[in-house]
Design an enzyme around this catalytic site. Structure first.
Site, PDB file in Angstrom:
ATOM      1  N   LYS A  16       0.839  -1.203   0.000  1.00  8.30           N
ATOM      2  CA  LYS A  16       0.000   0.000   0.000  1.00  8.30           C
ATOM      3  C   LYS A  16       0.877   1.259   0.000  1.00  8.30           C
ATOM      4  CE  LYS A  16      -0.208  -0.367   5.033  1.00  8.30           C
ATOM      5  NZ  LYS A  16      -0.967  -0.945   6.158  1.00  8.30           N
ATOM      6  N   TYR A  23      17.720  29.133   9.441  1.00 12.00           N
ATOM      7  CA  TYR A  23      16.566  29.849   9.983  1.00 12.00           C
ATOM      8  C   TYR A  23      16.601  29.850  11.502  1.00 12.00           C
ATOM      9  CZ  TYR A  23      13.998  30.130   5.544  1.00 12.00           C
ATOM     10  OH  TYR A  23      13.584  30.423   4.273  1.00 12.00           O
TER      11      TYR A  23
HETATM   12  C1  PLP Z   1      -0.289  -1.936   6.704  1.00 12.96           C
HETATM   13  C2  PLP Z   1      -0.849  -3.220   7.156  1.00 12.96           C
HETATM   14  C3  PLP Z   1      -0.018  -4.345   7.280  1.00 12.96           C
HETATM   15  C4  PLP Z   1       1.494  -4.260   7.199  1.00 12.96           C
HETATM   16  O1  PLP Z   1       1.928  -3.757   8.434  1.00 12.96           O
HETATM   17  P1  PLP Z   1       3.486  -3.496   8.807  1.00 12.96           P
HETATM   18  O2  PLP Z   1       3.413  -3.064  10.213  1.00 12.96           O
HETATM   19  O3  PLP Z   1       3.952  -2.432   7.894  1.00 12.96           O
HETATM   20  O4  PLP Z   1       4.197  -4.775   8.623  1.00 12.96           O
HETATM   21  C5  PLP Z   1      -0.621  -5.561   7.566  1.00 12.96           C
HETATM   22  N1  PLP Z   1      -1.965  -5.644   7.761  1.00 12.96           N
HETATM   23  C6  PLP Z   1      -2.787  -4.573   7.688  1.00 12.96           C
HETATM   24  C7  PLP Z   1      -4.239  -4.731   7.935  1.00 12.96           C
HETATM   25  C8  PLP Z   1      -2.247  -3.321   7.394  1.00 12.96           C
HETATM   26  O5  PLP Z   1      -3.059  -2.254   7.340  1.00 12.96           O
END
Ligand code: PLP
Length: 352
Positions: free
Chosen positions: A38, A250
């Protein structure tokens, strides 16, 4: 016209991502190991990451929505792609007509009703909430017949605190086991990256790491096994000398204690190198680790230059973004350090 030069680059180490997946796959024991890709594979580039993981043997992928599925759909004829946010009013018709490996993860009674109506008999996944109170059916809903008439491939739940040793992990595990033992599904999946490292009780049929694929280390068990998977380098725009008592950047948050050499490099908070790295981040110059001096600007950051170094305009400096270390320095989560990296990078790939 030739492509304009970009003075900032992000190099993704695909063999490292493959090695991380293989290690997580081994740590998953008898369970298959999938991959969360994702948010454009956490910012590193979903298309090339999915290709590399397919080569390594991964067959189960996770994105949030149908729109995130688009750039990788053409790669997945022989793989499974689950949509973590399920199916919305706006995309249900498209998901119902998607290639057969694409399944929504149904998260609510509304989504179940929507899917039954739009795609009767078509496979789906189902999320149950075991205590995180984010997405998913309650155990009561799942056990009161809501799943009847669905062809469920994966039954999922998600751990809220798998990166900590807290009783919530075991509570979620017990609740998941209770529900999973009473519903008819093909596969069961509970663990993200951190959950895999909690041990075999948490593995079920399929694990779904994200962060650790990309070099994040969510629990100490991963130290020494999970490899950094990307590198950020910025070019020097100007080298300068500051005198004892001069300030840098800054709001003058750094005052030189003595005469110093510095380099102004082409990276800033618009590139995800946030101001929390001011006076605390690090870079590598000629094999030496040097500090960021003063406040990170939108497009520029000052780093110290070793006195003897010949570093000058146009030379490349590596910004220290090893995830556990950068997270500890900045107070950002490893997830944030990774997904913040912006769109200004020239992107390259290390291949095996
Ligand atoms: C993003 C996500 C994962 C992966 O999680 P990580 O902590 O990045 O390994 C797995 N399951 C769900 C439902 C997620 O939203």
């Amino acid at each position: 016209m030739t492509k304009p030069h970009v003075p900032l680059r992000l190099t993704v180490d695909l063999p490292a991502i493959q090695a991380n997946w293989r290690w997580l796959d081994r740590m998953s024991g008898g369970a298959a190991c999938g991959a969360a890709v994702k948010a454009n594979a956490y910012g590193l580039g979903a298309e090339k990451v999915v290709k590399a993981l397919l080569d390594a043997g991964c067959r189960d992928f996770f994105v949030t929505t149908w729109s995130e599925a688009q750039p990788i759909l053409h790669l997945l004829e022989n793989a499974s792609l689950s949509l973590l946010h399920g199916v919305s009013r706006e995309d249900v018709a498209d998901v119902a007509a998607a290639p057969s490996g694409v399944r929504p993860i149904l998260n609510s009674l509304q989504q179940i009703a929507r899917w039954k109506e739009a795609a009767p008999g078509r496979p789906c996944d189902v999320m149950i909430d075991t205590g995180m109170n984010r997405l998913g059916l309650s155990p009561e809903e799942a056990l009161s017949g809501a799943l009847s008439g669905l062809d469920v491939d994966i039954l999922l739940s998600h751990l809220a605190s798998a990166d900590e040793d807290v009783p919530q992990n075991e509570r979620q595990l017990r609740t998941f086991e209770t529900v999973a033992s009473q519903v008819a599904v093909k596969r069961r999946s509970l663990s993200n990256s951190a959950g895999i490292l909690l041990g075999s009780d948490y593995h079920f049929d399929l694990t779904r790491p994200g962060l650790a694929l990309y070099g994040g280390i969510p629990r100490k068990e991963g130290q020494g096994h999970i490899r950094p998977a990307f590198k950020v380098e910025a070019q020097v725009v100007q080298r300068r000398t500051v005198r004892a008592g001069d300030t840098i950047g800054y709001n003058a948050t750094f005052t030189a204690p003595r005469d110093m050499e510095i380099a102004i490099v082409n990276v800033g908070y618009a590139d995800g190198y946030l101001r929390c790295f001011s006076n605390i981040g690090e870079a590598r110059v000629a094999g030496e680790t040097v500090p960021v001096l003063g406040r990170v600007s939108m497009d520029l950051t000052a780093v110290q230059v070793p006195v003897a170094s010949s570093l000058d305009e146009g030379d490349w400096v590596e910004i220290q973004l090893d995830l556990p270390k950068a997270s500890a320095q900045s107070g950002l989560s490893q997830y944030e350090v990774l997904t913040l990296l912006g769109s200004r990078y020239s992107r390259g790939t290390l291949v095996g």
